[in-house]
Every structure is written in structure tokens, then in C-alpha cells.
Design an enzyme around this catalytic site. Structure first.
Site, short mmCIF file in Angstrom:
data_model
loop_
_atom_site.label_atom_id
_atom_site.label_comp_id
_atom_site.label_asym_id
_atom_site.label_seq_id
_atom_site.Cartn_x
_atom_site.Cartn_y
_atom_site.Cartn_z
N ASP A 101 -2.96 0.04 -8.40
CA ASP A 101 -2.33 1.28 -8.86
C ASP A 101 -3.33 2.43 -8.96
O ASP A 101 -3.02 3.57 -8.62
CB ASP A 101 -1.65 1.08 -10.21
CG ASP A 101 -0.32 0.36 -10.09
OD1 ASP A 101 0.28 0.40 -9.00
OD2 ASP A 101 0.13 -0.24 -11.09
N ALA B 149 1.62 2.53 -16.43
CA ALA B 149 1.12 3.37 -15.35
C ALA B 149 0.00 4.29 -15.84
O ALA B 149 -0.98 4.53 -15.13
CB ALA B 149 2.25 4.20 -14.75
N SER C 50 13.20 -3.04 -6.09
CA SER C 50 11.87 -2.81 -5.53
C SER C 50 11.95 -2.23 -4.12
O SER C 50 12.72 -2.68 -3.27
CB SER C 50 11.09 -4.12 -5.49
OG SER C 50 9.84 -3.92 -4.85
N ASN D 91 -1.28 -6.29 -10.54
CA ASN D 91 -0.08 -6.02 -9.74
C ASN D 91 -0.15 -6.63 -8.34
O ASN D 91 0.78 -6.48 -7.55
CB ASN D 91 0.21 -4.51 -9.66
CG ASN D 91 -0.67 -3.79 -8.66
OD1 ASN D 91 -1.73 -4.27 -8.28
ND2 ASN D 91 -0.22 -2.63 -8.24
N GLY E 199 1.82 10.57 -21.31
CA GLY E 199 2.26 9.19 -21.36
C GLY E 199 1.14 8.21 -21.63
O GLY E 199 -0.04 8.49 -21.34
N SER F 19 9.18 -2.28 -2.28
CA SER F 19 8.05 -2.90 -1.58
C SER F 19 8.44 -3.56 -0.27
O SER F 19 7.72 -3.41 0.73
CB SER F 19 7.36 -3.91 -2.50
OG SER F 19 6.74 -3.25 -3.58
N LYS G 76 3.17 -8.27 -15.29
CA LYS G 76 1.84 -7.76 -14.95
C LYS G 76 0.75 -8.23 -15.92
O LYS G 76 -0.41 -8.37 -15.52
CB LYS G 76 1.85 -6.23 -14.89
CG LYS G 76 2.61 -5.68 -13.69
CD LYS G 76 2.46 -4.17 -13.61
CE LYS G 76 3.12 -3.61 -12.37
NZ LYS G 76 2.87 -2.17 -12.19
#
Length: 286
Positions: A105, A134, A16, A89, A130, A18, A68
Site C-alpha cells: 500500500d 490506509a 474486490s 496485504n 484519517g 483485484s 490484514k
């Protein structure tokens, strides 16, 4: 003396970015707090949330895979955006430290498009490649922003079901993934006054993954090409788009944008950002 903190949880978690983002902002803002990694396995999730709720120094956490969806029944409240996307998230203690969930997101994805979306257009369309987690956030965000969507997937039936779930009133379209890999002789009409996006919402083009197979004859003139992949930043898709003169947006935009929304939720002040996030991007790509 205790120290306020937030963290990111997942399994695995070492990858990550973050902590680098949030700790950079904490230092820049002069806030005496920290942001940590926390490895939480699925069987530990409920105990983790119960423990953190009772910790007055804990300001919340970001949630990455595979938690999630799993966190949702463990929370007291979930906002409408997260419910529609079907994933949380970001978790934070609300009134009486009851745990609330949101999803940043969609807002993070839209951030670099804010000026474009503020303009009036004759027509707005996005081609989204996709149907994963996401893509759910991206479809929700773009449908709410008034775009007609074309979602390409290996399984077009899955794409149709996703559109019917996330924006049942929208006049959207689906296509098989290989449709955009084959050359087309379609001649686009005048795109002046239109907003066109082409979005890679898959891991195609990521290090260790196959490239995104996209024939640029499907990309309307003046399109914005957006890739959520962060490693590498200059994916083959974006590299080719730039060569052809298209405006490009890389994956760090969404990553930093969604983190900024979470940062303000955790620490009560806006993230101390600079134009282009130059210094932060330098850290994240070092």
C-alpha cells in the site's frame, strides 16, 4: 494440466477489483495463469494458508479486510515495511514455500507522486485526514519521504499515538477533524519550491458515506489533493479541488500502484502497464 494462480482473500470478497486488474495484466503479458477471488472467513484463515502453501501452482494472495492483521502471526517472515504499518496485504511463498508477508500500500500510494518526490524542496508537508488502516500506510510512506505531517482525526490523541508509533523521531502535528471544516484566515507564505499534499485517507465521500468536510482556506496554494476513495472516483473533495485549480489524484492510482507491486511478486515480471493505465481504468470504471 495445472494452472498457476494467485488470488485475493477476504470476508466479504465479492467487491474486490483485484481480479479485474491482475487478469487484465496476465492477458496482456501472455502469461498462462489466472487470478481469483477466494472467500475466507476468519476461522478458516490458518487452514487456508496451510493448504495453499502445499499447492505448487499457488503464487500468493492479496489480503483484504478483515485479515490484514490476523495473518501476521501465521507467516514465517514479514518485511520491515509491513511490520511498521502493522498490516500485511500480500503473501507469497518464499524459500521452501515458507510464507512471507509484505505490504504494497505504501509503494502504491507514493507511485503517482514519484516525480514530485524526486525533486528538491525547501519544505514538504502533508495534511492527512484519517487514522485507519490506509492512513497507517500513508503516514509511513510520507514520513519516510521526508514530509512533515499534520494528521486530523476525530480523536487527536489517537492521531498522536499513531505518529509516535510510526515515526517517533518526526516533528509532526495533530488536529481535530473539525479543524479543517472551519474557515481560517491564515495567510500562507510563498509556497514556491514547497511540496504540499492534502490527503483524504478515510471513507468520507464514498458512495453511501457523508462528504469530507474540508474548508479550502486550509489548502495551501499549489497543493496536490489526493483521495483514496474509488467509488466514486470524482469525490466531492476532488471535484471541488479541480474547480479551484488544484492538481488531483484519485483512488485508482493507489489501487493500481499497489497491485503492480504484488503482480511482479506473484508472477516474476513487471505488470505490463501503459501510460496513464487508460484501458485498465476504463475496465475498472465500467
Amino acid at each position: 494440466m495445472s494452472l498457476a494462480y494467485a488470488e485475493v482473500i477476504g470476508d466479504p470478497i465479492a467487491q474486490s477489483k483485484s481480479p479485474a486488474i491482475h487478469n487484465f495484466w496476465l492477458e496482456k503479458a501472455g502469461i498462462d495463469a489466472e487470478y481469483r477471488l477466494c472467500h475466507v472467513r476468519p476461522a478458516e484463515l490458518a487452514d487456508y494458508l496451510a493448504e495453499r502453501r502445499s499447492d505448487p501452482d499457488w503464487r500468493g494472495c492479496n489480503v483484504t479486510m478483515p485479515h490484514k492483521q490476523a495473518v501476521m502471526p501465521l507467516l514465517y517472515s514479514i518485511d520491515e515495511t509491513a511490520r511498521r504499518i502493522g498490516a500485511v496485504n500480500t503473501i507469497y511463498p518464499a524459500f521452501d514455500r515458507l510464507l512471507a508477508g509484505t505490504n504494497t500500500d505504501a509503494a502504491g500510494f507514493l507511485e503517482p507522486l514519484r516525480d514530485d518526490l524526486a525533486k528538491a524542496h525547501y519544505f514538504r508537508m502533508a495534511r492527512i485526514i484519517g487514522t485507519g488502516g490506509a492512513a497507517r500506510a500513508i503516514i509511513t510512506a510520507l514520513a519516510d519521504a521526508g514530509l512533515v505531517l499534520v494528521v486530523a482525526a476525530r480523536d487527536p490523541d489517537k492521531a498522536r499515538a499513531l505518529l509516535d508509533e510510526l515515526d517517533p523521531g518526526g516533528e509532526h502535528h495533530v488536529a481535530p477533524l473539525d479543524h479543517f471544516a472551519q474557515r481560517t484566515d491564515f495567510e500562507f507564505d510563498d509556497r514556491e519550491g514547497c511540496l504540499d499534499l492534502v490527503v483524504n485517507a478515510t471513507s468520507l465521500g464514498m458512495v453511501g458515506q457523508p462528504e469530507l468536510a474540508l474548508e479550502f482556506s486550509h489548502v495551501p496554494p499549489g497543493s496536490i489533493c489526493y483521495d483514496i476513495v474509488t467509488a466514486p472516483l470524482a469525490t466531492p473533495f476532488l471535484t471541488e479541488a479541480a474547480k479551484r485549480g488544484f492538481r488531483t489524484i484519485d483512488g485508482l492510482n493507489m489501487l493500481i500502484g499497489q497491485a503492480a507491486v504484488a503482480f511482479e511478486r506473484f508472477f516474476g515480471v513487471p505488470a505490463p502497464r501503459e501510460a496513464g493505465d487508460v484501458d485498465l481504468r476504463r475496465i475498472l470504471t465500467a
